[in-house]
Design a protein around this motif. Sequence first.
Motif: not given
Length: 212
Positions: A148-176
């Motif tokens: 795990l490298k970073r946690l982020a928050w934002g919106t997708t499809d009108g829903q607010e989410i927390i997601c995660a960037y990892t060393e293996q997937k630096l350019n993809l914020c995976q939903i937490v």
Amino acid sequence: MMKKINAAKYYQKLLSKVNFIDLILIKINFLYFMIIARNKKNKSLPLNIKIKILISTFCGTILLNSCGGTFRQQGAIDAPFISLELKRKFLIQELFYEENPSVMVIYASNSGRAYPWLYLRPLGVNYPSDKRALEVANRLEEYRLQKLKRLAWGTTDGQEIICAYTEQKLNLCQIVVTVAPGIDPQKVLILLQCKLKYIEEGSPLCPGPVES
């Protein structure tokens, strides 16, 4: 005459959005879709229904941003190093929350102590607290092992989410976790930052679980 669906075209379009790591699952699901599409009983299905079957089949296995709407990031925090030992660290446990027994996501520290991390509100009858807690614990455990490298928050499809960037997937914020209505996602992110900072020893600065 019914327009013929070009399944390969939609396959390639979705494939271009997905990380290489997910290709095996996508190809399996594509084969499953082709079986459905070629079934005699399904030949009369309208084009839009066939497309929906293809997309929903893919979306069952692909990560955030591969299907659905665009993720709009609003804020992010860096994550400190978390132990990569193979012994599971993120678990679920029944604890008391607001005087009621509740299943929560906990972190099992190296010292053997368990710290409550997240209490998940039920989201309708299909997503009770215990089911949500198990899903989130599994995601956090997966992202921990991906570094795990970073946690982020934002919106997708009108829903607010927390997601995660990892060393293996630096350019993809995976939903937490999907943040429940009425809860400030920025506050959730700040509290999780505190949890991460004191992940092994806990701190009175961030007591109890984060509600989401």
